[in-house]
Write a protein that holds these residues in place. Structure first.
Motif, PDB file in Angstrom:
ATOM      1  N   ILE A 194       1.046  -0.900  -0.141  1.00 30.64           N
ATOM      2  CA  ILE A 194      -0.108   0.024   0.112  1.00 30.64           C
ATOM      3  C   ILE A 194       0.633   1.492   0.426  1.00 30.64           C
ATOM      4  CG2 ILE A 194      -1.696   0.661   1.301  1.00 30.64           C
ATOM      5  CD1 ILE A 194      -2.753  -1.395  -0.343  1.00 30.64           C
ATOM      6  N   TYR A 195       0.946   2.232  -1.143  1.00 28.54           N
ATOM      7  CA  TYR A 195       1.438   3.394  -0.918  1.00 28.54           C
ATOM      8  C   TYR A 195       1.213   4.766  -1.070  1.00 28.54           C
ATOM      9  CZ  TYR A 195       4.630   7.007  -2.838  1.00 28.54           C
ATOM     10  OH  TYR A 195       5.372   8.005  -2.718  1.00 28.54           O
TER      11      TYR A 195
ATOM     12  N   VAL B 161      -2.477   0.511  -4.522  1.00 31.96           N
ATOM     13  CA  VAL B 161      -2.235  -0.793  -4.468  1.00 31.96           C
ATOM     14  C   VAL B 161      -0.707  -1.169  -4.889  1.00 31.96           C
ATOM     15  CG1 VAL B 161      -2.191  -3.761  -4.714  1.00 31.96           C
ATOM     16  CG2 VAL B 161      -3.754  -1.349  -3.787  1.00 31.96           C
ATOM     17  N   VAL B 162       0.623  -1.378  -4.791  1.00 33.72           N
ATOM     18  CA  VAL B 162       1.517  -1.322  -5.866  1.00 33.72           C
ATOM     19  C   VAL B 162       2.525  -2.736  -5.581  1.00 33.72           C
ATOM     20  CG1 VAL B 162       1.185   1.456  -5.757  1.00 33.72           C
ATOM     21  CG2 VAL B 162       3.154  -0.162  -4.767  1.00 33.72           C
ATOM     22  N   ASN B 163       2.995  -3.001  -7.026  1.00 35.14           N
ATOM     23  CA  ASN B 163       4.128  -4.366  -6.873  1.00 35.14           C
ATOM     24  C   ASN B 163       5.499  -3.388  -7.258  1.00 35.14           C
ATOM     25  OD1 ASN B 163       1.889  -6.085  -6.012  1.00 35.14           O
ATOM     26  ND2 ASN B 163       2.020  -6.880  -8.402  1.00 35.14           N
TER      27      ASN B 163
ATOM     28  N   ILE C 179      10.047  -2.363 -12.225  1.00 31.20           N
ATOM     29  CA  ILE C 179       9.559  -2.285 -12.773  1.00 31.20           C
ATOM     30  C   ILE C 179       8.010  -1.811 -11.788  1.00 31.20           C
ATOM     31  CG2 ILE C 179       8.792  -4.566 -13.247  1.00 31.20           C
ATOM     32  CD1 ILE C 179       6.468  -2.863 -16.090  1.00 31.20           C
ATOM     33  N   THR C 180       7.254  -0.832 -11.408  1.00 29.74           N
ATOM     34  CA  THR C 180       6.614  -0.968  -9.998  1.00 29.74           C
ATOM     35  C   THR C 180       5.476  -0.330 -11.138  1.00 29.74           C
ATOM     36  OG1 THR C 180       8.654   0.862  -9.146  1.00 29.74           O
ATOM     37  CG2 THR C 180       5.790   0.284  -8.538  1.00 29.74           C
ATOM     38  N   GLN C 181       4.417  -1.288 -10.614  1.00 25.44           N
ATOM     39  CA  GLN C 181       2.728  -1.710 -11.580  1.00 25.44           C
ATOM     40  C   GLN C 181       1.917  -0.776 -10.210  1.00 25.44           C
ATOM     41  OE1 GLN C 181       3.261  -5.599 -11.261  1.00 25.44           O
ATOM     42  NE2 GLN C 181       2.140  -5.744 -14.135  1.00 25.44           N
ATOM     43  N   VAL C 182       0.980  -0.286 -10.784  1.00 24.61           N
ATOM     44  CA  VAL C 182      -0.371   0.553 -10.062  1.00 24.61           C
ATOM     45  C   VAL C 182      -0.898  -0.468 -10.280  1.00 24.61           C
ATOM     46  CG1 VAL C 182      -1.570   2.421  -9.321  1.00 24.61           C
ATOM     47  CG2 VAL C 182       0.957   2.661 -10.062  1.00 24.61           C
ATOM     48  N   LEU C 183      -1.936  -1.474  -9.825  1.00 22.68           N
ATOM     49  CA  LEU C 183      -2.892  -2.056  -9.967  1.00 22.68           C
ATOM     50  C   LEU C 183      -4.114  -1.737 -10.025  1.00 22.68           C
ATOM     51  CD1 LEU C 183      -1.477  -5.688  -8.210  1.00 22.68           C
ATOM     52  CD2 LEU C 183      -0.730  -4.421 -10.336  1.00 22.68           C
ATOM     53  N   PHE C 184      -4.397  -0.784  -9.018  1.00 24.53           N
ATOM     54  CA  PHE C 184      -5.850  -0.154  -9.063  1.00 24.53           C
ATOM     55  C   PHE C 184      -5.496   1.606  -8.536  1.00 24.53           C
ATOM     56  CE2 PHE C 184      -8.775  -3.492  -9.029  1.00 24.53           C
ATOM     57  CZ  PHE C 184      -7.573  -4.561  -8.910  1.00 24.53           C
TER      58      PHE C 184
END
Length: 201
Positions: free
Chosen positions: A76-77, A85-87, A103-108
């Motif tokens: 959680i960021y 929500v990030v990976n 690589i950073t993903q913002v899922l929502f």
């Protein structure tokens, strides 16, 4: 639009994704971000590609992941009053395992979307369970041993056979002329069988 190479194809796919994505090199320099990521964080490719990620996000953990090589999933960021929500996934050089970027993903774009999706899934699951219960009820046995009326010696013998053989998992063959009550006996056997809660096949 004609796609001349894989880089353009990849950018096209990422730009049409619902998930935000940013790619930084091992030093934390922003090399690429897709349209959703730019819109979410109000970034411009011309202005912000080439900057260090901490110039935009002072508490960014991308440098940490680049150094450790350990991915972070479902974190959680907090940003601008939102919970994202990030990976964060290290990109490693093939064959050597050396981290060359992250690589950073913002899922929502906001965790509220995740909560709303969770609620929708719960509602759908409830409906599916309800439909399944109705379906099983429709196909379950309607009659029991008590529904077989009669006190004759033959009827009593048949009832005893049902009680004796119903607990078995083996199939039971019921023979008889039309109108003699084969369906009634089949339902009674199913009611006493180990599969009584399963559909009557």
């Amino acid at each position: 639009m004609k796609i001349d190479n894989y880089k353009e194809m990849l950018e096209l796919v990422l730009d049409n994704s619902h998930e935000g994505a940013v790619l930084c090199d091992r030093n934390g320099i922003i090399r690429y971000f897709n349209r959703i990521y730019g819109e979410t964080f109000h970034l411009s490719p011309k202005r912000d590609v080439g900057k260090h990620i901490t110039e935009i996000f002072p508490d960014a953990r991308i440098p940490v992941v680049a150094h450790s090589g350990i991915p972070e999933f479902g974190e959680i960021y907090h940003w601008n009053g939102q919970k994202l929500v990030v990976n964060r996934i290290p990109v490693k050089e093939k064959g050597r395992g050396k981290v060359i970027g992250v690589i950073t993903q913002v899922l929502f774009r906001d965790i509220q979307e995740l909560q709303e999706l969770h609620e929708k899934v719960n509602v759908l699951q409830t409906k599916i369970n309800s439909m399944g219960a109705e379906f099983r009820k429709y196909f379950q046995a309607k009659y029991s041993l008590e529904d077989i009326v009669g006190e004759s010696e033959q009827t009593c013998q048949l009832k005893n056979l049902i009680i004796r053989h119903a607990p078995s998992s083996l199939p039971v063959l019921i023979l008889g002329e039309s109108g003699t009550g084969k369906e009634l006996f089949a339902h009674a056997i199913h009611r006493l069988s180990p599969g009584q809660n399963e559909p009557l096949s």
